[in-house]
Motif scaffolding. Structure first.
Motif, PDB file in Angstrom:
ATOM      1  N   ARG A 260     -43.261  -8.921  -3.672  1.00  0.00           N
ATOM      2  CA  ARG A 260     -42.860  -7.544  -3.309  1.00  0.00           C
ATOM      3  C   ARG A 260     -44.099  -6.699  -3.003  1.00  0.00           C
ATOM      4  O   ARG A 260     -44.088  -5.860  -2.100  1.00  0.00           O
ATOM      5  N   TYR A 339     -45.873  -3.136  -9.155  1.00  0.00           N
ATOM      6  CA  TYR A 339     -45.194  -4.440  -9.201  1.00  0.00           C
ATOM      7  C   TYR A 339     -45.840  -5.342 -10.256  1.00  0.00           C
ATOM      8  O   TYR A 339     -45.157  -6.066 -10.977  1.00  0.00           O
ATOM      9  N   LYS A 543     -34.112 -10.211  -9.127  1.00  0.00           N
ATOM     10  CA  LYS A 543     -33.317  -8.984  -9.283  1.00  0.00           C
ATOM     11  C   LYS A 543     -34.202  -7.816  -9.724  1.00  0.00           C
ATOM     12  O   LYS A 543     -34.177  -6.728  -9.131  1.00  0.00           O
ATOM     13  N   LEU A 544     -35.020  -8.043 -10.759  1.00  0.00           N
ATOM     14  CA  LEU A 544     -35.868  -6.975 -11.300  1.00  0.00           C
ATOM     15  C   LEU A 544     -36.920  -6.514 -10.294  1.00  0.00           C
ATOM     16  O   LEU A 544     -37.185  -5.320 -10.149  1.00  0.00           O
ATOM     17  N   SER A 545     -37.529  -7.461  -9.587  1.00  0.00           N
ATOM     18  CA  SER A 545     -38.575  -7.085  -8.626  1.00  0.00           C
ATOM     19  C   SER A 545     -37.977  -6.330  -7.439  1.00  0.00           C
ATOM     20  O   SER A 545     -38.588  -5.409  -6.900  1.00  0.00           O
ATOM     21  N   LYS A 546     -36.758  -6.709  -7.073  1.00  0.00           N
ATOM     22  CA  LYS A 546     -36.094  -6.017  -5.953  1.00  0.00           C
ATOM     23  C   LYS A 546     -35.757  -4.580  -6.332  1.00  0.00           C
ATOM     24  O   LYS A 546     -35.868  -3.655  -5.518  1.00  0.00           O
ATOM     25  N   GLU A 547     -35.338  -4.391  -7.590  1.00  0.00           N
ATOM     26  CA  GLU A 547     -34.986  -3.040  -8.061  1.00  0.00           C
ATOM     27  C   GLU A 547     -36.207  -2.114  -8.065  1.00  0.00           C
ATOM     28  O   GLU A 547     -36.089  -0.910  -7.856  1.00  0.00           O
ATOM     29  N   LEU A 548     -37.407  -2.695  -8.288  1.00  0.00           N
ATOM     30  CA  LEU A 548     -38.627  -1.882  -8.274  1.00  0.00           C
ATOM     31  C   LEU A 548     -38.924  -1.351  -6.875  1.00  0.00           C
ATOM     32  O   LEU A 548     -39.507  -0.317  -6.699  1.00  0.00           O
TER      33      LEU A 548
END
Length: 548
Positions: A260, A339, A543-548
């Protein structure tokens, strides 16, 4: 006039060879006799040619000098194939010497005879059959030159037994002194201009930057500019990963926090990119500017076609860029570094999970806590390699030896053995899955015989865990990948090594401390819990990295 095999040994001595690893055969006996009289080269007898090849390649990785290994014809030579590919893809200088039946007068028909030179062709930089003893000096010198020239790799010489027994008045050739060319000033200016005009540049440190020891220049560049950096798996350790500008290691193929950060950059400097490692980003038209800094031009790929190429010695190119660049006051890096913080925040609680069997993030942290700054871990191949590449903080170059090139099983133990020989004063640990360990476990005898100080940590899940993880990820049923293991503690003791079995997370820490501080070869049988691999690595992180 001297015997050709004596001349061959003299040529190896002239090249500074310290060790020859291998399993000699009938066709090597002249060579072996000549070697027995050398006061400069030591024979390291292994239990399998593959182990010898892995040791020679690792010698090349650590020293930059060509590691040498020896095998007989036929089955001995075919056992070198995996090690040759390991060295060739991994950029490690290695020479294989194999025997052959007489080529001028056949004694046994086609018994054991393969076209080894043709077999080695696709997986080496150079392969040659000696047909004249007079040519030995030039062919040996040429093989070493090519093995060590960037990109380093494997070379092969076949020495038939009738040629080894010839007599010649040829003399060894001296090594030449050469320097890598420096990058063109105009290409440096173009790269610097692109960086100065960018908003959020980022550095990607690859395998080539690790091979050519660019850490010092890169650190100066990062300190002057403040540009954040990430590494590929083979770039780990070039810069101390405790550095505040470190963004992570691209261990997964995509969707991790580090990916990301790269996606949020508008200018990517790819340092020492090697096509054997998939880049942590895919180029597309209209995407970020990509600057390729390497000793060779970029091999064009559907997903890699850089905009600017800076070709020459990487360390010198980085120094030239550092001297020319004026840091841009409007560069923005906070969102990239966020990130990295996200990854740290996600991993920290996992690493505290002290369940038993051992949870992979906790295992990684336990090993890092136990190893000194200059300690060397040598990873075999399995799913744990992803956990270590992501979570193990590398402090120095070549202290995390993992194979993200051929990615072969069976190299972890021989690689650790070689590391302990090159650096006898440093702590060395082989980290192997039960599957990979058993592929070259017989080298435990070699390690004990050599009196090495190493810890062999076996991550035991009674299966080929990496493939099992992929199987689950693809929605297939769990089938065809489980097996039984020997009692590893008794197995170690049978070789004269010390065997230990982990009984809890706290016990693992005690055992690591004990084995690393006690001389000898130690094996630790460590049960691991891989049940959450798929959930964490394929679902949660993305999922978590996309939400950031």
């Amino acid at each position: 006039m001297k015997k050709a095999s004596d001349l061959f040994i003299e040529c190896l001595e002239e090249e500074g060879v310290e060790y020859i690893f291998g399993v000699p055969g009938e066709e090597n006996l002249d060579f072996l006799d000549s070697l027995s009289r050398s006061t400069k080269i030591k024979l390291i007898l292994t239990r399998h040619e593959q182990g010898a090849g892995f040791m020679a390649a690792t010698y090349g990785r650590h020293t930059g000098k060509t590691g040498v290994c020896l095998a007989t014809l036929g089955p001995g030579a075919t056992n070198f194939v995996t090690a040759a590919a390991y060295a060739q893809l991994g950029g490690m200088p290695m020479m294989m010497i194999t025997g052959q039946k007489p080529i001028k007068k056949s004694k046994q028909g086609r018994f054991q005879i393969l076209d080894v030179v043709a077999m080695m062709g696709p997986i080496t930089k150079y392969t040659h059959q000696m047909a004249s003893s007079d040519n030995i000096p030039s062919r040996v010198r040429e093989a070493f030159r090519l093995a060590e020239e960037e990109k380093p790799g494997a070379v092969h010489i076949e020495l038939p037994e009738d040629i080894a027994d010839e007599h010649t008045d040829s003399l060894p050739l001296k090594r030449s002194h050469s320097r890598r060319p420096t990058a063109d000033v105009k290409s440096i200016r173009e790269a610097v201009k692109a960086l100065e005009e960018a908003t959020s540049p980022v550095l990607v440190i690859g395998a080539g930057a690790n091979r050519t020891m660019t850490g010092r220049m890169l650190l100066q560049f990062i300190e002057k500019t403040g540009i954040p950096f990430l590494t590929t798996q083979l770039g780990k350790g070039v810069i101390d990963e405790r550095h505040p500008k470190f963004l992570g290691c691209a261990a997964l193929s995509s969707g991790d926090f580090v990916h990301r950060a790269v996606e949020a950059s508008d200018c990517i400097v790819n340092l020492g990119h090697d096509v054997i490692e998939k880049p942590p980003f895919f180029m597309q038209r209209g995407g970020p500017t990509v600057i390729h800094v390497s000793s060779k031009t970029a091999e064009v790929d559907p997903v890699y076609f850089p905009d600017i190429e800076v070709i020459g010695d990487i360390a010198n190119a980085v120094w030239q860029m550092k001297e020319d660049i004026v840091p841009n006051g409007s560069w923005k890096f906070d969102h990239l570094l966020a990130y990295r913080q996200g990854e740290v925040d996600h991993t920290a609680p996992l690493a505290k999970d002290a369940r038993f069997p051992i949870f992979p993030p906790h295992l990684v942290q336990s090993v890092r806590d136990a190893m000194p700054d200059d300690g060397i871990i040598c990873l075999d191949n399995g799913v744990y390699k992803i956990w270590f590449a992501r979570g193990y903080t590398a402090y120095r170059p070549n202290t995390v030896l993992l194979d993200n090139a051929l990615a072969t099983m069976g190299a972890g133990l021989p690689s650790a053995m070689m590391s302990a020989m090159v650096y006898p004063g440093r702590k060395v640990m082989a980290i192997c899955g039960d599957g990979g360990f058993m592929m070259n476990s017989q080298e435990m005898e070699t390690a004990v015989r050599l009196g090495l100080n190493i810890t062999v940590l076996i991550l035991n899940d009674n299966s080929y865990g990496m493939i099992r993880w992929k199987q689950a990820n693809m929605g297939f049923k769990d089938w065809g990948l489980t097996y039984g293991n020997p009692d590893f503690v008794k197995y170690a003791e049978a070789y004269g090594a010390h065997g230990h079995r982990v009984e809890s997370a706290a016990h693992l820490k005690e055992l690591l401390a004990h084995t690393l501080s006690t001389p000898g070869v130690h094996l630790i049988d460590c049960p691991v819990d891989y049940s959450e691999n798929d959930q964490i690595l394929n679902i949660d992180i993305k999922k978590l990295s996309k939400e950031l």
